[in-house]
Design an enzyme around this catalytic site. Sequence first.
Site, mmCIF file in Angstrom:
data_model
loop_
_atom_site.group_PDB
_atom_site.id
_atom_site.type_symbol
_atom_site.label_atom_id
_atom_site.label_comp_id
_atom_site.label_asym_id
_atom_site.label_seq_id
_atom_site.Cartn_x
_atom_site.Cartn_y
_atom_site.Cartn_z
ATOM 1 N N GLY A 88 0.818 -1.200 0.000
ATOM 2 C CA GLY A 88 0.000 0.000 0.000
ATOM 3 C C GLY A 88 0.849 1.246 0.000
ATOM 4 N N LYS A 89 0.295 2.303 -0.583
ATOM 5 C CA LYS A 89 1.027 3.562 -0.648
ATOM 6 C C LYS A 89 0.010 4.686 -0.699
ATOM 7 C CE LYS A 89 5.036 5.512 -3.016
ATOM 8 N NZ LYS A 89 5.996 5.341 -4.130
ATOM 9 N N TYR A 133 -0.006 9.154 3.564
ATOM 10 C CA TYR A 133 0.589 8.947 4.887
ATOM 11 C C TYR A 133 1.958 8.293 4.793
ATOM 12 C CZ TYR A 133 -0.890 4.264 3.818
ATOM 13 O OH TYR A 133 -1.049 3.064 3.180
ATOM 14 N N LYS A 160 3.801 -0.319 8.705
ATOM 15 C CA LYS A 160 3.316 0.941 8.135
ATOM 16 C C LYS A 160 4.293 2.055 8.489
ATOM 17 C CE LYS A 160 -0.849 3.867 8.234
ATOM 18 N NZ LYS A 160 -2.200 3.982 8.812
ATOM 19 N N ASP A 208 -16.099 6.804 11.904
ATOM 20 C CA ASP A 208 -15.769 6.668 10.476
ATOM 21 C C ASP A 208 -15.880 5.213 10.046
ATOM 22 O OD1 ASP A 208 -15.060 7.476 7.921
ATOM 23 O OD2 ASP A 208 -12.912 7.451 8.313
#
Length: 451
Positions: free
Chosen positions: A41-42, A45, A63, A160
């Site tokens: 993932g990218k 953040y 992460k 959320d």
Amino acid sequence: MPQENAGGRAQAEQRKKNSPEMDFFSEYGDANRYKILEIIGKGSYGVVCSAIDQHTGDKVAIKKIQNIFEHLSDAARILREIKLLRLIRHPDIVEIKHVMLPPSRRDFRDIYVVFELMDTDLHQVIKANADLTKEHHQFFLYQMLRALKYIHTANVYHRDLKPKNILANANCKLKICDFGLARVAFNDSPTTVFWTDYVATRWYRAPELCGSFFSKYSPAIDIWSIGCIFAEILTGKPLFPGKNVVHQLDLMTDLLGTPSTDTISQIRNEKARRYLISMRRKQPIPFSEKFPNADPSALKLLQRLLAFDPKDRPTAEEALADPYFKGIAKVEREPSCQPISKMEFEFEWKKFTKEDVKELIFREILEYHPQLLKDYMNGSEKTSFLYPSAADNFRRQFASLEENGGRNGALNRKHVSLPRTTTVHSTPIPPKEGPAATSQAPQRIPTDQEE
């Protein structure tokens, strides 16, 4: 001569390896503990990599959150999330396993957080699977409500909840993630003041949050979101995909009918109140018509979750006692949480500087380094042990991975929720092997022992 220099360097390196600092570091945060596999993932953040924890053999997600102090609001969000995930540990909530030690207490910009690795998220599961069974529907909702009971009894509102913030494994296990927008309520009232920074995804937003309907709100905002998610699981499509707030209210009232005069009278936002009063009278659509293939007992519970007036929605605990869960609900598997101490979140209502937040984040990191934490609390902390830092080693590894792995076109994760891999689309499994979804999405319901 060069050989002598090389020998001297080797001896110096050996002395470093034998030093107390290195001994300490091999126990607390040594980068060699993790074998990086790939970028999964990218986003804005930073980067997420999958890795093997060579101490345990577990697959993890690491992460890298970069430039965390560039914006104070982002730093506060990161602090809030790592603090909450330390304080509310539950099988249906994603777990932080470790936070790596930065190179120094005062001078760091990035942090490396190690999570358990999940296969995918509920958004991908719904998208990739048109053949989820009624058993899947029931068990998914049960886990989400069980997590919500634990969160709400801690006096935390997630704020959320949406399919992308619910992680999933191939064995049907779900875990709620992304607590960056969560808040803790500290008064004795069941409601709390309205937070003006609420920016969660509109489609899953409770009606009382569309146009700031009420001056106070309750954990019922999360119950509404779970109702929207459950409806999406049943149909494969978002229930209320509003283009704006007015359209969102139109979609809600198309299904649920126009709210009662009593409900409308409670709305504090004059513009929203006038809009609903002037709206043509709508009759509710029967849920059996909207969801023709669903279990009738599932629809009875869904109707309770999606009550327009928040006071008419059940608590998570009440929802878990619904007849829909007969056969799988067990009170002993549905724990409550001790309310979170007000002292843990003093930063939420006090003015703070970048240095204040940096100190608080460093203090949270030390929770994963017990001896350092003990020294810190005793006032005997030393700074020399922070060299060399595992984070320095990881910075180089991530830089290399970003350069080489970022060109494959697969890095499409833009949102900031916790890490997961991409989903693999379904390979049908013969019915005799049990309820099936995908090779990365649910395949069977775990037994009590497996949970």
